[in-house]
Design a protein around this motif. Structure first.
Motif, PDB file in Angstrom:
ATOM      1  N   GLN A  21      46.189  33.530  37.960  1.00 37.89           N
ATOM      2  CA  GLN A  21      47.439  32.736  37.816  1.00 37.89           C
ATOM      3  C   GLN A  21      48.433  33.614  38.471  1.00 37.89           C
ATOM      4  O   GLN A  21      49.372  33.124  39.130  1.00 37.89           O
ATOM      5  CB  GLN A  21      47.751  32.397  36.388  1.00 37.89           C
ATOM      6  CG  GLN A  21      46.808  31.339  35.875  1.00 37.89           C
ATOM      7  CD  GLN A  21      47.047  31.182  34.355  1.00 37.89           C
ATOM      8  OE1 GLN A  21      47.830  31.790  33.723  1.00 37.89           O
ATOM      9  NE2 GLN A  21      46.393  30.253  33.674  1.00 37.89           N
ATOM     10  N   LEU A  22      48.319  34.886  38.232  1.00 38.32           N
ATOM     11  CA  LEU A  22      49.128  35.978  38.634  1.00 38.32           C
ATOM     12  C   LEU A  22      49.412  36.317  40.255  1.00 38.32           C
ATOM     13  O   LEU A  22      50.417  35.821  40.856  1.00 38.32           O
ATOM     14  CB  LEU A  22      49.196  37.397  37.826  1.00 38.32           C
ATOM     15  CG  LEU A  22      50.161  38.570  38.464  1.00 38.32           C
ATOM     16  CD1 LEU A  22      51.577  37.939  37.979  1.00 38.32           C
ATOM     17  CD2 LEU A  22      49.878  39.654  37.570  1.00 38.32           C
ATOM     18  N   LEU A  23      48.039  36.077  40.945  1.00 40.13           N
ATOM     19  CA  LEU A  23      47.941  36.197  42.202  1.00 40.13           C
ATOM     20  C   LEU A  23      48.445  34.977  42.762  1.00 40.13           C
ATOM     21  O   LEU A  23      49.082  35.170  43.873  1.00 40.13           O
ATOM     22  CB  LEU A  23      46.528  36.614  42.509  1.00 40.13           C
ATOM     23  CG  LEU A  23      46.307  36.872  44.033  1.00 40.13           C
ATOM     24  CD1 LEU A  23      47.052  37.870  44.376  1.00 40.13           C
ATOM     25  CD2 LEU A  23      44.597  36.982  44.153  1.00 40.13           C
ATOM     26  N   THR A  33      39.982  37.087  36.326  1.00 35.75           N
ATOM     27  CA  THR A  33      40.250  36.539  34.972  1.00 35.75           C
ATOM     28  C   THR A  33      41.264  35.318  35.270  1.00 35.75           C
ATOM     29  O   THR A  33      41.803  35.240  36.071  1.00 35.75           O
ATOM     30  CB  THR A  33      40.660  37.409  33.807  1.00 35.75           C
ATOM     31  OG1 THR A  33      42.084  37.925  34.158  1.00 35.75           O
ATOM     32  CG2 THR A  33      39.894  38.635  33.650  1.00 35.75           C
ATOM     33  N   ALA A  34      41.347  34.359  34.176  1.00 38.62           N
ATOM     34  CA  ALA A  34      42.192  33.578  34.281  1.00 38.62           C
ATOM     35  C   ALA A  34      43.811  33.943  34.463  1.00 38.62           C
ATOM     36  O   ALA A  34      44.569  33.453  35.455  1.00 38.62           O
ATOM     37  CB  ALA A  34      42.291  32.609  33.107  1.00 38.62           C
ATOM     38  N   ILE A  83      50.046  45.716  32.710  1.00 37.17           N
ATOM     39  CA  ILE A  83      48.640  45.616  32.773  1.00 37.17           C
ATOM     40  C   ILE A  83      47.939  45.007  33.963  1.00 37.17           C
ATOM     41  O   ILE A  83      46.889  45.311  34.521  1.00 37.17           O
ATOM     42  CB  ILE A  83      48.074  45.515  31.440  1.00 37.17           C
ATOM     43  CG1 ILE A  83      48.539  46.690  30.511  1.00 37.17           C
ATOM     44  CG2 ILE A  83      46.767  45.472  31.537  1.00 37.17           C
ATOM     45  CD1 ILE A  83      48.472  46.255  28.864  1.00 37.17           C
ATOM     46  N   TYR A  84      48.351  43.762  33.778  1.00 35.04           N
ATOM     47  CA  TYR A  84      47.661  42.611  34.857  1.00 35.04           C
ATOM     48  C   TYR A  84      48.023  43.018  36.135  1.00 35.04           C
ATOM     49  O   TYR A  84      47.008  42.916  37.031  1.00 35.04           O
ATOM     50  CB  TYR A  84      47.991  41.249  34.544  1.00 35.04           C
ATOM     51  CG  TYR A  84      47.161  40.731  33.167  1.00 35.04           C
ATOM     52  CD1 TYR A  84      46.133  40.083  33.527  1.00 35.04           C
ATOM     53  CD2 TYR A  84      47.421  40.646  31.826  1.00 35.04           C
ATOM     54  CE1 TYR A  84      45.100  39.760  32.502  1.00 35.04           C
ATOM     55  CE2 TYR A  84      46.652  40.620  30.955  1.00 35.04           C
ATOM     56  CZ  TYR A  84      45.594  39.845  31.079  1.00 35.04           C
ATOM     57  OH  TYR A  84      44.623  39.497  30.260  1.00 35.04           O
ATOM     58  N   VAL A  85      49.163  43.596  36.427  1.00 39.54           N
ATOM     59  CA  VAL A  85      49.495  43.858  37.675  1.00 39.54           C
ATOM     60  C   VAL A  85      48.699  44.903  38.380  1.00 39.54           C
ATOM     61  O   VAL A  85      48.099  45.204  39.402  1.00 39.54           O
ATOM     62  CB  VAL A  85      50.910  44.366  38.068  1.00 39.54           C
ATOM     63  CG1 VAL A  85      51.370  44.938  39.311  1.00 39.54           C
ATOM     64  CG2 VAL A  85      52.013  43.248  37.840  1.00 39.54           C
ATOM     65  N   HIS A  86      48.346  46.008  37.169  1.00 42.48           N
ATOM     66  CA  HIS A  86      47.515  47.149  37.625  1.00 42.48           C
ATOM     67  C   HIS A  86      46.033  46.677  37.915  1.00 42.48           C
ATOM     68  O   HIS A  86      45.475  46.927  38.850  1.00 42.48           O
ATOM     69  CB  HIS A  86      47.550  48.164  36.214  1.00 42.48           C
ATOM     70  CG  HIS A  86      46.482  49.079  36.478  1.00 42.48           C
ATOM     71  ND1 HIS A  86      46.475  50.267  37.304  1.00 42.48           N
ATOM     72  CD2 HIS A  86      45.320  49.298  35.837  1.00 42.48           C
ATOM     73  CE1 HIS A  86      45.424  50.967  37.150  1.00 42.48           C
ATOM     74  NE2 HIS A  86      44.555  50.467  36.007  1.00 42.48           N
ATOM     75  N   ARG A 105      56.191  31.905  33.252  1.00 45.37           N
ATOM     76  CA  ARG A 105      55.411  31.158  33.870  1.00 45.37           C
ATOM     77  C   ARG A 105      54.008  31.115  33.496  1.00 45.37           C
ATOM     78  O   ARG A 105      53.092  30.171  33.273  1.00 45.37           O
ATOM     79  CB  ARG A 105      55.248  31.605  35.457  1.00 45.37           C
ATOM     80  CG  ARG A 105      54.688  30.640  36.272  1.00 45.37           C
ATOM     81  CD  ARG A 105      55.072  29.212  36.408  1.00 45.37           C
ATOM     82  NE  ARG A 105      56.238  29.052  36.572  1.00 45.37           N
ATOM     83  CZ  ARG A 105      56.934  28.837  37.941  1.00 45.37           C
ATOM     84  NH1 ARG A 105      55.850  28.864  38.851  1.00 45.37           N
ATOM     85  NH2 ARG A 105      57.985  28.693  38.301  1.00 45.37           N
ATOM     86  N   ILE A 106      53.269  32.358  33.139  1.00 44.59           N
ATOM     87  CA  ILE A 106      52.089  32.640  33.144  1.00 44.59           C
ATOM     88  C   ILE A 106      51.688  32.522  31.575  1.00 44.59           C
ATOM     89  O   ILE A 106      50.789  31.967  30.823  1.00 44.59           O
ATOM     90  CB  ILE A 106      51.557  33.975  33.757  1.00 44.59           C
ATOM     91  CG1 ILE A 106      51.539  33.551  35.082  1.00 44.59           C
ATOM     92  CG2 ILE A 106      49.979  34.179  33.141  1.00 44.59           C
ATOM     93  CD1 ILE A 106      51.367  34.661  36.003  1.00 44.59           C
ATOM     94  N   TRP A 107      52.450  33.262  30.538  1.00 42.87           N
ATOM     95  CA  TRP A 107      52.166  33.495  29.235  1.00 42.87           C
ATOM     96  C   TRP A 107      53.012  32.254  28.407  1.00 42.87           C
ATOM     97  O   TRP A 107      52.494  31.923  27.352  1.00 42.87           O
ATOM     98  CB  TRP A 107      52.663  34.742  28.558  1.00 42.87           C
ATOM     99  CG  TRP A 107      51.566  35.739  28.898  1.00 42.87           C
ATOM    100  CD1 TRP A 107      50.693  36.195  27.719  1.00 42.87           C
ATOM    101  CD2 TRP A 107      51.455  36.521  29.959  1.00 42.87           C
ATOM    102  NE1 TRP A 107      49.966  37.151  28.551  1.00 42.87           N
ATOM    103  CE2 TRP A 107      50.247  37.503  29.477  1.00 42.87           C
ATOM    104  CE3 TRP A 107      52.046  36.662  31.226  1.00 42.87           C
ATOM    105  CZ2 TRP A 107      49.819  38.483  30.648  1.00 42.87           C
ATOM    106  CZ3 TRP A 107      51.551  37.663  32.061  1.00 42.87           C
ATOM    107  CH2 TRP A 107      50.312  38.380  31.774  1.00 42.87           C
ATOM    108  N   GLY A 108      54.055  31.698  29.274  1.00 45.19           N
ATOM    109  CA  GLY A 108      54.868  30.803  28.418  1.00 45.19           C
ATOM    110  C   GLY A 108      56.189  31.098  27.758  1.00 45.19           C
ATOM    111  O   GLY A 108      56.047  32.459  27.299  1.00 45.19           O
TER     112      GLY A 108
END
Length: 227
Positions: free
Chosen positions: A157-159, A152-153, A193-196, A178-181
């Motif tokens: 961005q996280l990776l 996903t976007a 959650i996104y790291v998971h 950085r990613i959410w603002g």
């Protein structure tokens, strides 16, 4: 884009800080070399701007410490001296660009934006690599060896943030900013959650996102992960 400006002329530094903000560029401004080195070590930046002549530690010394740490963040040097030796030394030590004072602020902004678009390493077709993974930062396609995973976007961005800062501990707050603002209402559990999600997609790779308790996360190669 987030920039670190290390400049000991306080009126100039303050003025440049306001110009960056006006151009929607987040900036941290520090006025001495030792503090500048600490900021460069403890935060994540798209571009670092270093005045060469600084109290405490020179811009070239900060540059050397950044490159010796293996960080490939783009670095622009500022110098009051139109001295070929300074330019050559800086470029040989790993600087990406330089600008001689006095300069036109529009040129500085343009150079910073150009550096911010430059990848941390030379790559083709917008693909960056770490261990045995490849990420297309335009399409969000993740390849583990030859196996394709679609991200996903937010995952992409996280990776990308991890790959651009290998071995560096990145806090949840830094990821949120950085990613959410900065103005986002997202909470730290969104990062968890996104790291998971990413860990599941990296499961068969040599890359591993390690939790550093109380500090954040760091991307490592599995063979280097401590038991």
């Amino acid at each position: 884009m987030r920039v670190l400006l290390v400049e000991d002329e306080k009126p100039l530094a303050a003025a440049l800080g306001k110009i960056f903000e006006k151009n929607k560029i987040l900036v941290d401004v520090v006025n001495d070399g030792i503090e500048g080195k600490l900021f460069s070590e403890n935060d994540v930046y798209d571009v670092i701007i270093l005045d060469i002549m600084l109290p405490g530690m020179s811009g070239l010394e900060i540059l050397r410490s950044i490159r010796e740490a293996g960080k490939n963040v783009p670095i622009l040097l500022l110098t009051a001296k139109d001295d070929t030796k300074d330019k050559v030394n800086g470029l040989n030590m790993g600087a990406d660009d330089y600008l001689v004072k006095p300069f036109v602020t529009e040129e500085l902004i343009a150079r910073v934006r150009a550096l911010g678009r430059r990848p941390w390493e030379v790559y083709q077709d917008n693909v960056i690599h770490y261990a045995n993974i490849s990420l297309n930062i335009n399409t969000g396609e993740l390849f583990v060896d030859a196996v394709l995973n679609k991200l996903t976007a937010k995952e992409a961005q996280l990776l990308e943030m991890f790959i651009r800062n290998p071995g560096m501990t990145i806090s949840k707050e830094q990821i949120l900013d950085r990613i959410w603002g900065i103005e986002s209402m997202a909470m730290e559990n969104s990062v968890e959650i996104y790291v998971h999600y990413l860990r599941k997609k990296l499961d068969k790779s040599q890359a591993y996102i390690k939790t550093i308790r109380g500090l954040g996360y760091v991307l490592k190669e599995k063979e280097n992960v401590e038991p």
